[in-house]
Design an enzyme around this catalytic site. Sequence first.
Site, short mmCIF file in Angstrom:
data_model
loop_
_atom_site.label_atom_id
_atom_site.label_comp_id
_atom_site.label_asym_id
_atom_site.label_seq_id
_atom_site.Cartn_x
_atom_site.Cartn_y
_atom_site.Cartn_z
N SER A 151 -13.19 -13.67 -1.79
CA SER A 151 -12.89 -14.07 -0.41
C SER A 151 -14.06 -13.84 0.52
CB SER A 151 -11.67 -13.27 0.11
OG SER A 151 -11.96 -11.89 0.14
N LYS A 160 -5.21 -8.75 6.45
CA LYS A 160 -6.49 -9.09 7.08
C LYS A 160 -6.31 -9.37 8.57
CE LYS A 160 -8.55 -10.83 2.81
NZ LYS A 160 -9.11 -11.95 2.06
N PRO A 162 0.83 -1.21 0.00
CA PRO A 162 0.00 0.00 0.00
C PRO A 162 0.87 1.26 0.00
CG PRO A 162 -0.60 -1.51 1.80
CD PRO A 162 0.66 -2.01 1.22
N PRO A 163 0.27 2.39 -0.32
CA PRO A 163 1.03 3.64 -0.28
C PRO A 163 1.48 3.98 1.14
CG PRO A 163 -1.01 3.91 -1.53
CD PRO A 163 -1.08 2.58 -0.85
N LYS A 169 8.27 2.07 0.35
CA LYS A 169 8.88 1.30 -0.74
C LYS A 169 10.02 2.07 -1.40
CE LYS A 169 4.97 0.84 -2.94
NZ LYS A 169 4.08 1.53 -1.98
N THR A 170 9.79 3.35 -1.69
CA THR A 170 10.83 4.15 -2.34
C THR A 170 12.03 4.37 -1.43
OG1 THR A 170 9.12 5.27 -3.63
CG2 THR A 170 11.28 6.32 -3.54
#
EC number: 3.4.21.53
Length: 935
Positions: A836, A879, A468-469, A473-474
């Site tokens: 799901s 989840k 997710p944002p 990650k960067t």
Amino acid sequence: MLKLFSSTGSRAHHLTPAIRVGSRSVDSPLFKALSQLTGLNRRSTSLGHRAFFCSEPTDAASDSEAAAEAEAKAAESDSDGSDSKSSSAIVPTNPRPEDCLTVLALPVPHRPLFPGFYMPIYVKDPKVLAALQESRRRQAPYAGAFLLKDDPAADSSSSTDIEKNINELKGQNLLDRLHEVGTLAQISSIQGDQVILVGHRRLRITEMVSEEPLTVKVDHIKDKPFDMDDDVIKATSFEVISTLRDVLKTSSLWRDHVQTYTQHIGDFTYPRLADFGAAICGANRHQAQEVLEELDIHKRLRLTLELMKKEMEISKIQETIAKAIEEKISGEQRRYLLNEQLKAIKKELGVETDDKSALSAKFKERIEPNKEKIPPHVLQVIEEELTKLQLLEASSSEFNVTRNYLDWLTILPWGNYSDENFDVVRAQQILDEDHFGLSDVKERILEFIAVGRLRGTSQGKIICLSGPPGVGKTSIGRSIARALNRKFFRFSVGGLADVAEIKGHRRTYVGAMPGKMVQCLKNVGTANPLVLIDEIDKLGRGHAGDPASALLELLDPEQNANFLDHYLDVTIDLSKVLFVCTANVIDMIPNPLLDRMEVISIAGYITDEKVHIARDYLEKTARGDCGIKPEQVDVSDAALLSLIENYCREAGVRNLQKQIEKIYRKIALKLVREGVVPEEPAVASDPEEAEIVTKLDVESPENHVDEPKEETQTEKIAVEKVMIDESNLSDYVGKPVFHAEKIYEPTPVGVVMGLAWTSMGGSTLYIETTVVEEGEGKGGLNITGQLGDVMKESAQIAHTVARKIMLEKEPENQFFANSKLHLHVPAGATPKDGPSAGCTMITSLLSLAMKKPVKEDLAMTGEVTLTGRILPIGGVKEKTIAARRSQVKTIIFPEANRRDFEELAENVKEGLDVHFVDDYGKIFELAFGYDKQQD
């Protein structure tokens, strides 16, 4: 001595005529020898330009005439004890110089004054200046010139600072700073504060008479007796003259010194020769003072000879430097003239109008250091293009295309690799320093480094960080580059729709440019950087081709060793490049491109991890950016926890960072409004007034203590500490955005909590079912909640499976056959889709059919087949985190996801009762069999 000069290169008939001083002729063999050696043909009355001959020409001329008249009348023996009656241009006074036993002591800052030399000094003390003028009026114009000793406390060596230090010295302090041996000086003239002194003879201070102005008793020092016929003294003096002759050949200034000295002093003798040589050479003050204090003529001559030899060496070095510079300048001028002529000729012939040879030389200079590393096929292309460049007209468009092409080809780092750091411990420290948690990502990076260390080299890999944002990650890509000691380059491909951005344009187009990878190699300067391709799941597709397909060649380990850029049109080796891609949803990445990547999933952070990140990283950064000190603010753990649970529930921490920055901005505004920040110094012109104002602002009436300004400010800052806790958090960030996801307490009949995965992380959602209409044969199902096709199909499957289970459990129950049902998923404005929710829908339908609520604090996820088998799902970590956030204690996962759950961190699994099922019958027991367990 004349014979010696004649034998060393001068003939008698070449000597200058006898010089007349006053009314008699002066035959000076030594002066004639020096005159012959220096090429003097006439008597010059000009004075030298050194400090030793700084008197004005009018004064020198008048002194010379007066001296000539005095010498015509007097036949005094010279101060050196010589029997010869030498001429002298020094003005006679009454009393005579040898009668001066008490003199004013004048400090000389830079060099000692030698007998027979002029020296200007500046007298700033009015008392000393008045005493000197009074001495001239009394016909006793004499003073003592003594060199200053070095001042160990003075760091500056500028003349202004030295003169300032001299003016501050008085009495005994000045006497202690003076050398004992100086020179008796005649006061030639006084103009303003400038006094011109002419040296006579050597003096030694015996005692102080008065302090202001400093007056001392002196002894007149005479040279020690010496034998004029001594061969050693003769040889030394002749060597001094020989050296002086060599120096005089190159320096016209020194020739002027010889003329002026003989005009005012007369014949050269051994003592005078030693003084002359020491005075005009460039020796430092200590060496010159040593010559002045030396009374042994032989030793004095030797000291002077050493100084003259040094001067000669300096002259040679100066001559060498001047010659080299002259040759360089003349060579450059000649080359410049020839080049200009060549350009003019070529312009007339129309050969060329631009300096193409300079361009070729620049390109060749670039490739020369790395010529062995450049692939042969690239070298061949460069040579061909260089040859082509020479044949093209500079005004043609093809010339500019070729020039730009060569510029790109020669500037790339062919074969240049940065030294990698394979230290696993250091990499672990860097990753832990930059990021909290993310153990699986860090472990993969450490594995890559360990393999590189064992192999001695590292091959390029393609790692895809998905999540997710706001999960970092960067920034992980930057940390990996720092840990590996690789250059870092980032470019985003979000919305990229032109293949030329990846593969480059053809050179035939106007404004053609190479692709992103070639630009990357040029910027970083190495062939093994870490390239971060951001937002790879958001690639566009337009009329200019499919960039995702163009990335295949770039990211395929089997192809990127020979990556072909359309602009360069030569293959580039990208096999050593480490590619790191980032994506929010890997489902959006085309399968051929995804197949070439190693996907590392970053699920997000649980509440505990967010608290650590906020406390250790985000809060410190926000506090520093706002200029707030740590002692001014205290944010409690409860406030951070409330901020995370009620305002920032997303998987990442970007929104949390924004909220923390918002808090500190409001704190900064509050501190400034309350006047905690000290005012600028320019606000109050009077320091005492400013201090009073500060005290009035800070001190309380009951505790009035006179303290310094700084202490009162510190006290104020301590008093105004801002406390932020759960009670006043809303004053800084507003009302809570999220409320408890657990809407129902307890859960009613027909409602079941499910677990969902979104691009922002995991979340919980309720599935509600109710009866719309009952009647025989009216069975049916209505679905709402903006569900996608997959969930609509799941609802139909769930309805069928639920009817099948009811027939098995309660055959007499005809609820589904006679009831029209409505199934709804709340938050209908949000699109929902995914395989799901099948088991959750079945449970909701069965709960309504049996009129029995499900177990408290239960959440489930999983897809169901028509036969009741439970299929695996994705996003186990997200989840699980969503369930913990909603304070769910019991979770049901498909059996196929057991391994995914076991790989989670212990702090994520702590306190949860997780059940893994492969058939819906087990879910039925867990959801509705709780009353049997209680019995």
